[in-house]
Design an enzyme around this catalytic site. Structure first.
Site, PDB file in Angstrom:
ATOM      1  N   ASP A 168      -6.973   4.127  -4.629  1.00 16.64           N
ATOM      2  CA  ASP A 168      -7.491   4.179  -3.303  1.00 16.64           C
ATOM      3  C   ASP A 168      -8.191   5.472  -3.021  1.00 16.64           C
ATOM      4  O   ASP A 168      -8.179   6.341  -3.887  1.00 16.64           O
ATOM      5  CB  ASP A 168      -6.595   3.666  -2.218  1.00 16.64           C
ATOM      6  CG  ASP A 168      -7.193   3.230  -0.746  1.00 16.64           C
ATOM      7  OD1 ASP A 168      -7.484   2.212  -0.773  1.00 16.64           O
ATOM      8  OD2 ASP A 168      -6.992   3.949   0.132  1.00 16.64           O
TER       9      ASP A 168
ATOM     10  N   LYS B  27       0.743  -1.284  -0.059  1.00 15.42           N
ATOM     11  CA  LYS B  27      -0.068   0.000   0.066  1.00 15.42           C
ATOM     12  C   LYS B  27       1.019   1.342   0.060  1.00 15.42           C
ATOM     13  O   LYS B  27       2.323   1.154   0.556  1.00 15.42           O
ATOM     14  CB  LYS B  27      -0.782   0.009   1.268  1.00 15.42           C
ATOM     15  CG  LYS B  27      -2.152   1.048   1.171  1.00 15.42           C
ATOM     16  CD  LYS B  27      -3.284   0.173   0.648  1.00 15.42           C
ATOM     17  CE  LYS B  27      -4.587   0.908   0.230  1.00 15.42           C
ATOM     18  NZ  LYS B  27      -5.538  -0.031   0.122  1.00 15.42           N
TER      19      LYS B  27
HETATM   20  O1  2IT Z   1      -8.123  -1.579  -0.805  1.00 14.35           O
HETATM   21  C1  2IT Z   1      -7.839  -1.958  -1.749  1.00 14.35           C
HETATM   22  O2  2IT Z   1      -7.936  -3.250  -1.994  1.00 14.35           O
HETATM   23  C2  2IT Z   1      -7.398  -1.203  -2.969  1.00 14.35           C
HETATM   24  N1  2IT Z   1      -7.404  -0.026  -2.830  1.00 14.35           N
HETATM   25  C3  2IT Z   1      -7.337  -1.683  -4.323  1.00 14.35           C
HETATM   26  C4  2IT Z   1      -6.118  -2.334  -4.428  1.00 14.35           C
HETATM   27  C5  2IT Z   1      -5.861  -2.749  -5.975  1.00 14.35           C
HETATM   28  O3  2IT Z   1      -4.518  -2.934  -6.400  1.00 14.35           O
HETATM   29  O4  2IT Z   1      -6.661  -2.777  -6.911  1.00 14.35           O
END
Ligand code: 2IT
Length: 449
Positions: free
Chosen positions: A168, A128
């Site tokens: 996100d 993340k």
């Molecule tokens: O919280 C999540 O699963 C996302 N923000 C999506 C992450 C993604 O790599 O699509």
């Protein structure tokens, strides 16, 4: 030492390491405590110190993001990428742009992402990233300059086989576009190093809808265990960003009545329910105008705007928190239960405080954790990567069929793991156990790395 004593000792030591990382500790505690029966049946996880290893991110990159606003003034933000776990595949997870972003919040999100990605059954590690930059109130060119500066550093650390960011909170197709463009410029390489791209330059159809549709599919699966369905159910949705809006869209299609949604300014209560026409207005308001939901109440006569409020006091059958972590507390949980809520399906990551979660468990309603029910977004990101590798596009119907199958499988994995470890019907424990086992076993196979 018995397992409970081992876990208390483990948590105390971890908390002592970074006493200020409250939200990461909350997420860690929630997962780790539900693993007691797994550790009892598999003492190798204790001997090999899997918990100690799995809560430590493989790498955290922290960097300076300088940029200039339209008036020429200089600003400096902080950028991060938490590369949490690559046992199952390259790091994968979104980028959050919001003033609340800290290393703590991204560690929590990266930790959750690791288990979520494991549940999707796709070959995805967990990560993340983000910045304490707030896109609200910024012009397109300011957002572009910020995104380019963010990537000027981050491009060293990501890549198609290494780490694949997505969107996100505060980071949608516009931001992904600017980041992808700069990444391509610096690397001279057009690869699927990001997901959430627009479909005309490598994105997957249905990726924007996937998280919202996915939570609704998960709720359908939960209700089906009670021979029930969404048709005619009164539903609450909270945040009306990408997740909330597409959840509303799917709920309308399935004949449910959505009576609430909210943003940073407050909550809309629409007792008549959102219909297709109102949803079109809302989509334009949020995605195109980037305006406040207040305008919805000005446009549609029976709708009420409740300044600064959240929707949890409104009576409902099913509730979908879709805003952010800890958006629903113990008092909200009791209010929902008192008003007859029978299903709580998490759309955001860790929206319920531990006390709220406890109240839902105690009441034995259908209650799904975000890492299971909101996994449809990252699952379709995984499918976007597959399409990029194959250099083809799948139709909307093909992607939707995959998404529905994946959500059904995740639902089943949660219930199977929960039943196997004596907590039948507990989706939260089941998700933690199923997500953990796959990552832990891969870590055992790969040795001390
Ligand atoms: O919280 C999540 O699963 C996302 N923000 C999506 C992450 C993604 O790599 O699509």
């Amino acid at each position: 030492m018995n397992t409970q004593a081992y876990l208390s000792d483990f948590l105390a030591k971890q908390i002592q390491k970074d006493p200020a990382q409250k939200v990461f500790h909350q997420a860690m505690q929630e997962v780790v405590l539900s693993l007691a029966p797994v550790l009892e049946q598999n003492p190798i996880y204790i001997k090999e110190k899997i918990l100690e290893r799995i809560v430590e991110p493989e790498r955290i990159i922290s960097f300076r993001v300088p940029w200039q606003d339209d008036k020429g003034e200089i600003h400096v933000n902080r950028g991060f990428r938490v590369q949490f776990n690559s046992a199952l595949g390259p790091y994968k997870g979104g980028i959050r742009f919001h003033q609340s972003v800290t290393q703590d919040s991204l560690k929590f999100l990266g930790f959750e992402q690791t288990f979520k990605n494991s549940l999707t059954t796709l070959p995805l590690g967990g990560g993340k990233g983000g910045s304490d930059f707030d896109t609200r109130g910024k012009s397109d060119s300011e957002v572009m300059r910020f995104c380019h500066s963010f990537i000027n550093e981050l491009y060293h650390h990501i890549g198609y086989h290494t780490d694949i960011p997505a969107g996100d909170l505060g980071c949608g197709a516009r931001e992904i576009g600017y980041m992808f463009g700069q990444y391509k410029k610096l690397t001279n390489d057009f690869t699927g190093a990001f997901t959430g791209k627009k479909p005309n330059w490598g994105g997957s159809l249905l990726r924007p809808e996937a998280t919202g549709y996915g939570i609704v599919y998960f709720a359908q699966n939960m209700l089906a265990t009670k021979q029930d369905h969404l048709q005619g159910k009164t539903c609450l949705v909270s945040g009306c960003g990408n997740v909330g809006i597409h959840a509303i869209e799917k709920l309308i299609e399935l004949g449910a009545k959505v009576v609430s949604f909210m943003d940073y300014d407050g909550c809309i209560y629409d007792p008549d329910g959102v219909d297709v026409e109102k949803l079109a207005f809302l989509k334009n308001l949020v995605f195109v105008q980037r305006g406040s939901v207040k305008a919805y109440a000005q446009r549609f006569s029976h709708a009420e705007f409740l300044p600064g409020k959240r929707p949890w006091a409104i009576p409902c059958d099913v509730a979908f928190p879709t805003a952010c972590e800890n958006e629903l507390n113990e008092q909200d949980a009791h209010e929902l239960l008192k008003n007859g809520c029978q299903c709580l399906c998490e759309g955001s990551n860790m929206p319920c405080t531990p006390q709220a979660a406890e109240a839902f468990h105690a009441a034995k309603i259908l209650y799904s954790p975000g890492k299971a029910s909101n996994a449809g977004g990252v699952a379709v990101s995984g499918l976007e990567m597959t399409q990029n590798s194959m250099r083809i596009y799948w139709t909307r119907e093909e992607v939707d069929a995959y998404l529905q199958r994946i959500m059904k499988n995740i639902h089943e994995s949660c219930l199977t793991a929960a039943a196997q470890y004596a907590c039948a019907g507990n989706y939260a424990a089941g998700a933690n156990i199923a997500g953990f086992k796959k990552v832990a076993d891969a870590m055992l196979d790969q040795g001390l790395v």
